[in-house]
Design a protein around this motif. Structure first.
Motif, short mmCIF file in Angstrom:
data_model
loop_
_atom_site.label_atom_id
_atom_site.label_comp_id
_atom_site.label_asym_id
_atom_site.label_seq_id
_atom_site.Cartn_x
_atom_site.Cartn_y
_atom_site.Cartn_z
N SER A 1 -25.61 54.82 -19.82
CA SER A 1 -24.67 55.27 -20.85
C SER A 1 -23.28 54.68 -20.65
O SER A 1 -22.62 54.27 -21.60
N ASN B 1 -31.87 61.82 -22.80
CA ASN B 1 -31.42 61.75 -24.20
C ASN B 1 -30.23 62.66 -24.49
O ASN B 1 -29.74 62.67 -25.62
N PRO C 1 -24.72 59.99 -24.39
CA PRO C 1 -24.37 59.11 -25.52
C PRO C 1 -24.94 57.71 -25.35
O PRO C 1 -24.88 57.14 -24.26
N THR D 1 -26.59 56.79 -34.01
CA THR D 1 -25.26 56.69 -33.40
C THR D 1 -24.25 57.52 -34.18
O THR D 1 -23.42 58.22 -33.58
N GLU E 1 -24.79 61.14 -33.32
CA GLU E 1 -24.22 61.42 -31.99
C GLU E 1 -22.72 61.67 -32.07
O GLU E 1 -22.21 62.60 -31.49
N ARG E 2 -22.04 60.79 -32.80
CA ARG E 2 -20.58 60.92 -32.93
C ARG E 2 -20.21 62.20 -33.66
O ARG E 2 -19.26 62.90 -33.29
N LYS F 1 -20.78 65.19 -31.37
CA LYS F 1 -19.83 65.21 -30.26
C LYS F 1 -18.50 65.78 -30.72
O LYS F 1 -17.80 66.46 -29.98
#
Length: 148
Positions: A53, A75, A78, A140, A143-144, A147
């Protein structure tokens, strides 16, 4: 650099995979475990996934008894696309379609020769990109967002 990690249930298979990488002249680092004592798989899954990562390792291979626990741990990080594979086709698709940067194997469910074939397939397969990149971009973005 390929980083390796396992718990006690994956130790023997991880050691065989390490031999394979060395036979192929690939730089690798074994992050443990190094003996058969009972350990907690999250510790070793974290060590490998964190290195990949953060970018200090290009790829990782994780092994626990079934591979399930290591997949869950890896998993969480990030940028990690850890794929649990049970045959050569899955290992190939993990790289070709998903650009998996960590391959996860089950030490108690795979025979050594089959696992070696899977690792070779994963290493030698190129990411196809194309239509698959849009899907990875969505992951992606998710994920962002999460987060946040």
């Amino acid at each position: 650099m390929i980083v390796l990690g396992s718990d006690h249930g994956g130790l023997d298979l991880k050691n065989e995979i390490k031999k394979l990488l060395e036979e192929r002249g690939l730089p690798c680092e074994d992050l443990g475990t190094h003996n058969g004592d009972s350990v907690d798989y999250p510790d070793f899954g974290e060590a490998v996934a964190r290195r990949v990562s953060e970018g200090s390792a290009e790829k990782g291979i994780l092994v626990c008894g079934t591979g399930i626990g290591m997949s869950i741990v890896a998993n969480k990080f990030p940028g990690i696309r850890a794929a649990l594979a049970t045959d050569v086709f899955m290992a190939t698709m993990a790289k070709e379609h998903n650009n998996a940067n960590i391959l996860v194997l089950g030490g108690r469910v795979l025979e050594v020769e089959k696992a070696r074939e899977m690792v070779v397939a994963w290493l030698d397969t190129e990411y196809a990109a194309g239509r698959h990149q849009n899907r990875l971009d969505k992951i992606t973005a998710l994920e962002r967002e999460l987060k946040g």
